[in-house]
Each structure stands twice: as C-alpha cells, then as structure tokens.
Enzyme design. Structure first.
Site, short mmCIF file in Angstrom:
data_model
loop_
_atom_site.label_atom_id
_atom_site.label_comp_id
_atom_site.label_asym_id
_atom_site.label_seq_id
_atom_site.Cartn_x
_atom_site.Cartn_y
_atom_site.Cartn_z
N GLU A 189 0.43 -1.08 -0.15
CA GLU A 189 0.09 0.37 0.02
C GLU A 189 0.69 0.98 0.05
OE1 GLU A 189 -3.67 -0.11 -0.20
OE2 GLU A 189 -2.62 -2.43 -0.41
N ASP A 190 2.08 1.11 -0.28
CA ASP A 190 2.88 2.07 0.09
C ASP A 190 2.81 2.80 -1.65
OD1 ASP A 190 4.83 4.04 0.23
OD2 ASP A 190 6.24 2.07 1.42
N LEU A 191 2.75 4.42 -1.42
CA LEU A 191 3.48 5.32 -2.24
C LEU A 191 4.09 6.17 -1.94
CD1 LEU A 191 -0.56 7.12 -1.65
CD2 LEU A 191 -0.25 5.58 -3.67
N ILE A 192 4.78 5.70 -1.50
CA ILE A 192 6.27 6.48 -1.42
C ILE A 192 7.58 5.12 -1.76
CG2 ILE A 192 8.42 7.08 -0.33
CD1 ILE A 192 6.33 8.58 1.36
N HIS A 220 2.96 3.79 3.69
CA HIS A 220 4.19 4.24 4.05
C HIS A 220 3.82 4.00 5.66
CE1 HIS A 220 7.97 5.55 3.02
NE2 HIS A 220 7.95 5.96 4.04
#
Length: 391
Positions: A336-339, A370
C-alpha cells in the site's frame, strides 16, 4: 531489567547508569566534517539517544537511523508526562523484539534534521550559525547526501568504541541509510533491516520530492533561503508537510477515515469557497501543526538528499552498491506504500540476492500505506527478533 544508558560520549568507558524508562538526549560534535561532495563543515553537532547497555565486548550495538520527518527519538519518553513514546517503542525495549536487555540501541539525529526548532532535536544545517560568518548558513550549507548522514553516524560509532553494529535498521529515509551502511561499510555491520525503502530513488520519487519542496520555494517569504532575519515561509512549509502527510498514507485510509464528509456539517463546499471538505482541513491542520518546530530550508536539504540516493553512491550503476551488500538482509514493506512501492522493494531484494546474499521479505498489512512501517511495525516483531538472534 531496567533500560540503561551511557551518561555521555566522554564517559563511555565508565559503567552505564540504571535509569527509569526515561530517555535523555545526548550530543556529539565532529570537527571539520568533510562531506562526500568535498565541502567542510567546521562543527557538525548532532544529538543521539541510546537504550540498553553496551556490553564489555561492544558487540551488541544496533543502530536505528530515522525517517524523513523524524528524529533520534525511537523509543521511550523524555518525561513521564509525555503523551506518546518514540516512534518504534513497540519493538524497542526490555523483552521486546529489539530487546534492550540484550542490545545497546543507538539512534542519531541527522544533519539538516527537519525539526531544527524542536528542543529535543540537535542538528547542524542551514538554520545553524556558520562559525566563519556569525550568521545562519542558509543555502550556503553544503548539499548533503544519505552517505553524509551515515558518515556522521560512523563518527559517533568510533567515539563509542564500537567496531561493528550487530544490526542497522531504519524506516523510510532510515532504510536508505541502512542500505548505505551495508553497501559502503559491509565490514561494519552483521545484518541489515531496511524498512519501507528501496535501493535507489527512482524518477517517480525524485519528482514527488520536488512536488513536496515546491510549495516552500513558491512562498515569497522563502527569499531564496535567506529568511532567518525576517519572516519564515511558514505557509509554504505547511503545504509541503501537508503533501508529505497525504502521500505517506493511502487512499484506503483517506477514504475510510474522511470519505466525502464536509469539514463543517451543513457547510456545503459547493455553496461557498469558505467551505471545504474534512480531508482537506485535516491535512491542512496536520501540516500546520509541524511548522513551529520545523525549518523550511532543512526540508529542502532533506528532499535533495533523498533525490540523490543510490545505495553505495556508485557513479556508473544503480546496482553495484546493492551487489556490494554481503550481510543478511531483511526487507520489510507494504504494497500500500505510495512512496516506496512494494514492487520497488522486491526488485531491490532480488538484485541483492543475485550473488547469494540471503534476503528475507516481510510484508506488513494495514490501511496506512507508508506509515504502516512506523505504526504497524509490531506485526514484524517476532521475525525481527529471530533475525537478530541468528548467529
């Protein structure tokens, strides 16, 4: 067993004093610190915290580098009245996965730390007085890299008399520092645990870091970084922190938490520009809440350090530094991390293990993107404990 701490670097050879589970910020200064870009900082003064006791052999030390907007406050409280503990308190402490009955844990404030105005942060950067001019460095401060952050930690390591870290483990920008330790100084650590981070800043991350920073540069009070005798670019910094906060979470969190709710019941955003959505006002509040203790130029320097990152800083390859890692690796991530997306972390691990270096993957579950690398790290607790205990 109570947590323990060394009293100062100068007294490190003496016995550690037992203390109630309260943390004290220490400090050290590196004289004439030379950056990897060849610039010299006459006095690099930084803060650090320790938890647990350094054993006689000095072989039980674990380093915890911190994330972009964080500090060395990884565990514990400064005083009993504190509302919250350090960001990884769930896994650092007596009997916890990073067991301070066994390990001596060290966490260090980075140069150009975002919290330059935080009384619990000690850092050197643009807001610091340049001893040669008697004025704040501003944008004349040397551009810093993740490697420079690591080299300051190496300076503290040498002062503490530690020859090798039992492990280096950090989240986000702390994970970048962890990769850098393993790539540049593989003989100085036994294992590494990068969390929610990948082996280089790709084009997407470089672009997003610029988006974060742009609001500061567009604030007229920024004045090219020369604002220390005038009005600080607080509005731009608040918007930068707002953008960071949004990207550090996930769509599942924003939609699940706020949905399409209006900020004020009955105040329709379609009827007046004075009305807004709840998600917007809450993000604005989150950004504004950090401004007083943060410095805009420090934000810009951190953004540039992250943009420049390639593990080991090889000049001709994205992969060489990763291939230089020869200690066991545990990569903790979330899809689910966008970075630092999960596929980027898996690609990093695949490169590291191509020459036989052992790599473990641990996936976190959650809705915070993140931020789950900080808020949900306890999910990986027993895997971390076992990884640290492997001989």
């Amino acid at each position: 067993m109570r947590l323990k701490i060394l009293i100062t670097v100068a007294m490190m050879a003496g016995p550690a004093l037992a203390y109630e589970p309260l943390v004290e910020k220490r400090e050290f200064t590196l004289k004439n610190f030379v950056t990897r870009g060849g610039r010299t900082v006459p006095e690099m003064r930084l803060g650090y915290e320790t938890y647990g006791t350094l054993n006689d052999a000095k072989d039980n030390a674990i380093l915890i580098p911190h994330y972009f907007s964080g500090s060395s406050h990884a565990a514990g409280k400064y005083k009993e009245a504190d509302v919250s503990a350090g960001y990884w308190d769930a896994i650092i402490g007596s009997g916890k996965p990073i067991d301070t009955d066994k390990y001596f844990v060290v966490s260090v404030d980075t140069p150009v730390n975002l919290g330059a105005n935080d009384p619990n942060v000690i850092t050197t950067g643009p807001a610091t007085i340049n001893p040669k001019t008697g004025k704040p460095w501003g944008m004349d401060f040397p551009i810093m890299t993740i490697g420079d952050f690591v080299d300051t930690q190496k300076g503290l390591m040498e002062r503490l008399g530690i020859e090798k870290w039992h492990a280096v483990m950090g989240a986000s920008m702390g994970g970048l520092q962890s990769y850098e330790w393993a790539a540049r100084y593989p003989d100085k650590l036994e294992r590494v645990i990068p969390v929610i981070s990948s082996g280089w800043a790709d084009a997407n991350l470089i672009a997003w870091l610029d988006v974060w920073a742009s609001a500061i540069k567009l604030d007229p009070n920024w004045n090219g970084g020369d604002y220390y005798t005038g009005r600080a670019p607080k509005a731009g910094l608040a918007q930068a922190l707002k953008t960071l906060t949004l990207q550090a979470n996930s769509a599942e969190w924003t939609d699940g938490t706020f949905g399409r709710d209006w900020a004020i019941e009955g105040a329709d955003p379609g009827q007046s520009w004075a009305n807004d959505y709840k998600v917007v006002t809450k993000l604005n509040e989150a950004g504004a809440a950090r401004v007083a203790q943060s410095d805009a130029n420090h934000f810009l320097y951190l953004a540039r350090a992250n943009q420049l990152f390639v593990a080991g800083q090889p000049k001709d390859s994205l992969y060489k530094g990763l291939l230089d890692i020869n200690v066991p690796v545990m990569l903790i991530y979330t899809d689910e991390d966008l970075i630092f997306p999960g596929n980027a972390v898996r690609e990093t691990g695949t490169i590291i293990k191509t020459d036989g270096t052992p790599v473990e993957f641990v996936e976190l579950e959650g809705t915070r993107g993140h931020m789950d690398g900080l808020l949900s790290i306890a999910q990986a607790g027993e895997r971390i404990r076992a990884f640290l205990e492997v001989k």
